[in-house]
Scaffold this motif. Structure first.
Motif, PDB file in Angstrom:
ATOM      1  N   VAL A  86       1.670  -3.426   3.929  1.00  0.00           N
ATOM      2  CA  VAL A  86       0.472  -3.290   3.749  1.00  0.00           C
ATOM      3  C   VAL A  86       0.829  -4.857   2.737  1.00  0.00           C
ATOM      4  CG1 VAL A  86      -0.599  -2.310   1.732  1.00  0.00           C
ATOM      5  CG2 VAL A  86       0.834  -0.701   3.493  1.00  0.00           C
ATOM      6  N   ARG A  87      -0.981  -5.179   2.945  1.00  0.00           N
ATOM      7  CA  ARG A  87      -1.515  -6.444   1.743  1.00  0.00           C
ATOM      8  C   ARG A  87      -1.435  -6.391   0.306  1.00  0.00           C
ATOM      9  NH1 ARG A  87      -6.720  -7.942  -0.139  1.00  0.00           N
ATOM     10  NH2 ARG A  87      -7.361  -5.571   0.421  1.00  0.00           N
ATOM     11  N   GLY A  88      -0.559  -7.036  -0.473  1.00  0.00           N
ATOM     12  CA  GLY A  88      -0.599  -6.903  -1.890  1.00  0.00           C
ATOM     13  C   GLY A  88       0.938  -6.179  -2.334  1.00  0.00           C
ATOM     14  N   ILE A  89       1.917  -6.087  -1.207  1.00  0.00           N
ATOM     15  CA  ILE A  89       3.094  -5.485  -1.311  1.00  0.00           C
ATOM     16  C   ILE A  89       3.702  -6.950  -2.046  1.00  0.00           C
ATOM     17  CG2 ILE A  89       5.073  -4.901  -0.345  1.00  0.00           C
ATOM     18  CD1 ILE A  89       3.053  -1.707  -1.189  1.00  0.00           C
ATOM     19  N   PRO A  90       3.977  -7.669  -1.265  1.00  0.00           N
ATOM     20  CA  PRO A  90       5.508  -7.834  -2.539  1.00  0.00           C
ATOM     21  C   PRO A  90       4.493  -9.252  -2.707  1.00  0.00           C
ATOM     22  CG  PRO A  90       4.275  -9.174   0.609  1.00  0.00           C
ATOM     23  CD  PRO A  90       3.636  -7.900   0.154  1.00  0.00           C
ATOM     24  N   PRO A 159      10.035   8.237 -14.503  1.00  0.00           N
ATOM     25  CA  PRO A 159       8.766   7.061 -12.985  1.00  0.00           C
ATOM     26  C   PRO A 159       7.594   7.733 -12.851  1.00  0.00           C
ATOM     27  CG  PRO A 159       9.913   9.530 -12.885  1.00  0.00           C
ATOM     28  CD  PRO A 159      10.491   9.119 -14.012  1.00  0.00           C
ATOM     29  N   VAL A 160       6.900   6.670 -11.920  1.00  0.00           N
ATOM     30  CA  VAL A 160       5.608   6.614 -11.081  1.00  0.00           C
ATOM     31  C   VAL A 160       6.067   6.314  -9.460  1.00  0.00           C
ATOM     32  CG1 VAL A 160       5.621   4.373 -11.032  1.00  0.00           C
ATOM     33  CG2 VAL A 160       3.322   6.454 -11.449  1.00  0.00           C
ATOM     34  N   VAL A 161       5.314   7.647  -8.999  1.00  0.00           N
ATOM     35  CA  VAL A 161       5.117   7.601  -7.283  1.00  0.00           C
ATOM     36  C   VAL A 161       4.100   6.944  -6.578  1.00  0.00           C
ATOM     37  CG1 VAL A 161       5.397   9.318  -4.874  1.00  0.00           C
ATOM     38  CG2 VAL A 161       7.069   9.456  -7.266  1.00  0.00           C
ATOM     39  N   ILE A 162       4.235   6.403  -5.771  1.00  0.00           N
ATOM     40  CA  ILE A 162       3.108   5.375  -5.158  1.00  0.00           C
ATOM     41  C   ILE A 162       2.850   6.124  -3.447  1.00  0.00           C
ATOM     42  CG2 ILE A 162       2.187   3.734  -4.485  1.00  0.00           C
ATOM     43  CD1 ILE A 162       3.243   1.661  -6.225  1.00  0.00           C
ATOM     44  N   GLU A 163       2.091   7.148  -3.544  1.00  0.00           N
ATOM     45  CA  GLU A 163       2.105   7.400  -1.724  1.00  0.00           C
ATOM     46  C   GLU A 163       0.621   7.648  -1.497  1.00  0.00           C
ATOM     47  OE1 GLU A 163       3.708   9.782   0.179  1.00  0.00           O
ATOM     48  OE2 GLU A 163       5.288  10.191  -0.969  1.00  0.00           O
ATOM     49  N   ASP A 164       1.032   8.280  -0.091  1.00  0.00           N
ATOM     50  CA  ASP A 164      -0.793   8.377   0.782  1.00  0.00           C
ATOM     51  C   ASP A 164      -0.791   9.353   0.985  1.00  0.00           C
ATOM     52  OD1 ASP A 164       1.334   8.099   2.717  1.00  0.00           O
ATOM     53  OD2 ASP A 164      -0.002   6.771   3.706  1.00  0.00           O
ATOM     54  N   SER A 165       0.182  10.607   1.424  1.00  0.00           N
ATOM     55  CA  SER A 165      -0.261  11.693   2.024  1.00  0.00           C
ATOM     56  C   SER A 165       0.018  12.651   0.800  1.00  0.00           C
ATOM     57  CB  SER A 165       1.158  11.629   2.258  1.00  0.00           C
ATOM     58  OG  SER A 165       2.479  12.482   2.245  1.00  0.00           O
ATOM     59  N   GLN A 166      -0.678  14.095   1.741  1.00  0.00           N
ATOM     60  CA  GLN A 166      -0.915  14.963   0.396  1.00  0.00           C
ATOM     61  C   GLN A 166       0.561  15.531   0.233  1.00  0.00           C
ATOM     62  OE1 GLN A 166      -4.036  18.329   1.895  1.00  0.00           O
ATOM     63  NE2 GLN A 166      -4.436  16.425   2.984  1.00  0.00           N
ATOM     64  N   ALA A 183      -5.232   5.350  -0.743  1.00  0.00           N
ATOM     65  CA  ALA A 183      -6.541   5.615  -0.086  1.00  0.00           C
ATOM     66  C   ALA A 183      -7.272   3.855   0.582  1.00  0.00           C
ATOM     67  CB  ALA A 183      -6.720   6.796  -0.598  1.00  0.00           C
ATOM     68  N   PRO A 184      -6.698   3.624   1.134  1.00  0.00           N
ATOM     69  CA  PRO A 184      -7.983   2.131   1.376  1.00  0.00           C
ATOM     70  C   PRO A 184      -9.030   2.604   2.385  1.00  0.00           C
ATOM     71  CG  PRO A 184      -5.504   2.289   2.656  1.00  0.00           C
ATOM     72  CD  PRO A 184      -6.074   3.180   1.490  1.00  0.00           C
ATOM     73  N   HIS A 185      -9.010   3.310   2.893  1.00  0.00           N
ATOM     74  CA  HIS A 185      -9.787   3.635   4.099  1.00  0.00           C
ATOM     75  C   HIS A 185     -10.625   5.209   3.377  1.00  0.00           C
ATOM     76  CE1 HIS A 185      -7.720   0.845   6.416  1.00  0.00           C
ATOM     77  NE2 HIS A 185      -7.002   1.595   6.134  1.00  0.00           N
ATOM     78  N   GLY A 186     -10.395   5.485   2.409  1.00  0.00           N
ATOM     79  CA  GLY A 186     -11.889   6.663   1.933  1.00  0.00           C
ATOM     80  C   GLY A 186     -11.343   7.646   2.227  1.00  0.00           C
ATOM     81  N   MET A 202      -3.410  -2.845  -3.481  1.00  0.00           N
ATOM     82  CA  MET A 202      -1.817  -2.467  -4.165  1.00  0.00           C
ATOM     83  C   MET A 202      -1.777  -3.590  -5.511  1.00  0.00           C
ATOM     84  SD  MET A 202       0.477  -0.757  -3.266  1.00  0.00           S
ATOM     85  CE  MET A 202       0.178   0.020  -1.979  1.00  0.00           C
ATOM     86  N   ALA A 203      -3.231  -4.664  -5.410  1.00  0.00           N
ATOM     87  CA  ALA A 203      -3.692  -5.410  -6.614  1.00  0.00           C
ATOM     88  C   ALA A 203      -3.964  -5.054  -8.209  1.00  0.00           C
ATOM     89  CB  ALA A 203      -4.694  -6.811  -6.252  1.00  0.00           C
ATOM     90  N   GLU A 204      -4.758  -3.516  -7.605  1.00  0.00           N
ATOM     91  CA  GLU A 204      -4.389  -2.451  -8.826  1.00  0.00           C
ATOM     92  C   GLU A 204      -3.643  -1.889  -9.178  1.00  0.00           C
ATOM     93  OE1 GLU A 204      -7.946   0.184  -8.070  1.00  0.00           O
ATOM     94  OE2 GLU A 204      -7.835   0.069  -5.938  1.00  0.00           O
ATOM     95  N   VAL A 205      -2.114  -1.810  -8.931  1.00  0.00           N
ATOM     96  CA  VAL A 205      -1.118  -1.478  -9.348  1.00  0.00           C
ATOM     97  C   VAL A 205      -0.382  -2.025 -10.654  1.00  0.00           C
ATOM     98  CG1 VAL A 205       0.973  -0.746  -9.064  1.00  0.00           C
ATOM     99  CG2 VAL A 205      -1.113  -0.227  -7.209  1.00  0.00           C
ATOM    100  N   PRO A 206      -0.545  -3.169 -11.041  1.00  0.00           N
ATOM    101  CA  PRO A 206      -0.239  -3.751 -12.202  1.00  0.00           C
ATOM    102  C   PRO A 206      -0.603  -2.961 -13.242  1.00  0.00           C
ATOM    103  CG  PRO A 206       0.138  -4.944  -9.812  1.00  0.00           C
ATOM    104  CD  PRO A 206      -0.968  -4.555 -10.089  1.00  0.00           C
ATOM    105  N   THR A 207      -1.991  -2.711 -13.016  1.00  0.00           N
ATOM    106  CA  THR A 207      -2.948  -2.874 -14.476  1.00  0.00           C
ATOM    107  C   THR A 207      -2.871  -1.184 -14.375  1.00  0.00           C
ATOM    108  OG1 THR A 207      -4.246  -4.374 -13.964  1.00  0.00           O
ATOM    109  CG2 THR A 207      -5.348  -2.210 -14.877  1.00  0.00           C
ATOM    110  N   LEU A 208      -2.619  -0.530 -13.678  1.00  0.00           N
ATOM    111  CA  LEU A 208      -2.164   1.169 -13.715  1.00  0.00           C
ATOM    112  C   LEU A 208      -1.180   1.329 -13.805  1.00  0.00           C
ATOM    113  CD1 LEU A 208      -3.721   1.950 -10.211  1.00  0.00           C
ATOM    114  CD2 LEU A 208      -4.897   2.965 -12.615  1.00  0.00           C
ATOM    115  N   LEU A 209      -0.204   0.068 -14.059  1.00  0.00           N
ATOM    116  CA  LEU A 209       1.564   0.554 -14.433  1.00  0.00           C
ATOM    117  C   LEU A 209       0.835  -0.078 -16.148  1.00  0.00           C
ATOM    118  CD1 LEU A 209       3.385  -0.058 -11.710  1.00  0.00           C
ATOM    119  CD2 LEU A 209       2.297   2.332 -12.065  1.00  0.00           C
TER     120      LEU A 209
END
Length: 211
Positions: A86-90, A159-166, A183-186, A202-209
């Motif tokens: 996924v783009r931005g993971i590294p 802890p914080v979880v990063i997910e993409d499903s219900q 949720a990159p696809h709306g 994924m570039a948003e995650v550091p700010t969110l954390l």
């Protein structure tokens, strides 16, 4: 500050969902159930393969007894041909490393599948000792046990979880953990309804954390 980041694998670390679901579409079509890729993702994202089997049968698929083994073999063959991170993971993992924040992966998928997808992207070594699988623990999301087990073993209190499903979001909420939903696809509205904080890059995650 959070003291552990728990990543889902498929759709969060690796962009495997379109590939895996296309395998499902092609396979189920041979058994009398014609779905689009969008249908498959909507019906099956974040579930277990036994759950997929049961739902597909309910929808009219005439599946053999060994179907789960069959579709796993077809899925693994397709993933071996190549799956991207996924783009931005590294960059995100580097940011976590720089702050000394540990991370792990918790997936309804099998270790064999994660070895294929993470291995070809240089991440197997980073996650192989910090990996939680429903196939090993014997319980799958939306059960919160996988997340609770990870937090306990890391001694994490925030802890914080990063997910993409219900199912993943529900598991995080049941574990009492903050959940960020990729949720990159709306498709984020439904995840937000379950209590996740939705983001699209994924570039948003550091700010969110807060890092």
């Amino acid at each position: 500050m959070h003291d552990l980041v728990i990543f889902d694998c498929d759709g969060v670390l690796v962009d495997s969902e379109p590939l895996s679901n296309q395998v499902l579409v092609d396979n189920l079509g041979r058994y009398g159930l014609n779905l689009t890729l969008e249908d498959s993702i909507a019906f099956f994202l974040g579930g277990t393969m036994t759950g997929v089997r049961d739902k597909a049968r309910a929808l009219g698929a005439n599946l053999p007894d060994d179907w789960v083994d069959e579709v796993y073999a077809e899925t693994y063959d397709r993933l071996r041909q190549g799956v991207d991170l996924v783009r931005g993971i590294p960059e995100l993992l580097t940011a976590l490393d720089s702050k000394g924040i540990p991370f792990c992966v918790a997936s309804n998928g099998s270790p064999d599948k994660m070895k294929i997808t993470l291995g070809q992207n240089g991440l197997w070594e980073r996650f192989s000792e910090a990996m939680y699988s429903a196939h090993v623990l014997g319980t799958a999301k939306p059960d919160p046990v996988m997340f609770q087990t990870a937090a306990d073993q890391f001694g994490a209190t925030a802890p914080v979880v990063i997910e993409d499903s219900q199912n993943g979001v529900m598991a995080a909420k049941r574990a009492g953990m903050r959940c960020l939903a990729y949720a990159p696809h709306g498709q984020g509205d439904k995840l937000a309804e379950f209590g996740a904080e939705v983001f699209i890059d994924m570039a948003e995650v550091p700010t969110l954390l807060g890092i």
